[in-house]
Enzyme design. Sequence first.
Site, PDB file in Angstrom:
ATOM      1  N   SER A 119       4.619  -6.128 -62.818  1.00  0.00           N
ATOM      2  CA  SER A 119       3.789  -6.964 -62.139  1.00  0.00           C
ATOM      3  C   SER A 119       3.508  -8.532 -62.546  1.00  0.00           C
ATOM      4  O   SER A 119       3.027  -9.259 -61.793  1.00  0.00           O
ATOM      5  CB  SER A 119       2.317  -6.288 -62.076  1.00  0.00           C
ATOM      6  OG  SER A 119       1.505  -6.397 -63.578  1.00  0.00           O
ATOM      7  N   LYS A 159      -3.398  -9.673 -65.587  1.00  0.00           N
ATOM      8  CA  LYS A 159      -3.557 -10.475 -64.447  1.00  0.00           C
ATOM      9  C   LYS A 159      -4.025 -11.860 -64.349  1.00  0.00           C
ATOM     10  O   LYS A 159      -4.415 -12.343 -65.340  1.00  0.00           O
ATOM     11  CB  LYS A 159      -4.592  -9.717 -63.462  1.00  0.00           C
ATOM     12  CG  LYS A 159      -4.039  -8.219 -62.812  1.00  0.00           C
ATOM     13  CD  LYS A 159      -3.032  -8.132 -61.956  1.00  0.00           C
ATOM     14  CE  LYS A 159      -2.793  -6.671 -61.661  1.00  0.00           C
ATOM     15  NZ  LYS A 159      -2.164  -5.807 -62.545  1.00  0.00           N
TER      16      LYS A 159
END
Length: 204
Positions: A119, A159
């Site tokens: 990710s 993130k």
Amino acid sequence: MSTTERRKHILDYMKSYQTREGFPPTVREICEALGLASPGSMIKHLRVLEREGRITRLSGKKRAWKLTGGYSPFSIPLIGRIAAGTPILAEQNKEDDLPVDPQMFGSHEAFALRVKGDSMIAAQIREGDLAIIRPQNEAENGEIVAVQVEGLETEATLKIFRRRNGDIELHPANPLHKVQLFSDAERAKVKILGKLVGVIRPKP
């Protein structure tokens, strides 16, 4: 080669590996580097070095021996699954110790996370990397943070943090993954654990 010379080569390799990678080599990696087929004979050498106080055994760890003698008095805890309700640096959350001084990353305190998945690939953070995190509970827009979402995950993830119109957005660095959006009461589920300050890429 004498046994004394062999042990010196072992120590020299461990020091160069630990300096380069930030953590000690496994027994198999030492064997491969020094051309030894038998891990049994290597373990005998390591036990002698341990008795001499040159290395320290890490009980129950894959990377079972690290250098002593003042080489690296500091360490960074590697965090695995996070026990419910415990602080991130609680002992029960710790998977291992990396013999690295956190001041190398400009921080007096840090922890590490093993990256899983792809990710964050566009940010040059790959699966298997060790993300070095400075503990803090706030972040600026665009910063990469370690975050845990209550009720969804027991492992912290990386993130890109953004706050927009009062909402919290957690962005991946890969267009194949979706942005997570938290509005109103859901914002309380997002717990920032720290800011990314460095990455260690273990040798394949």
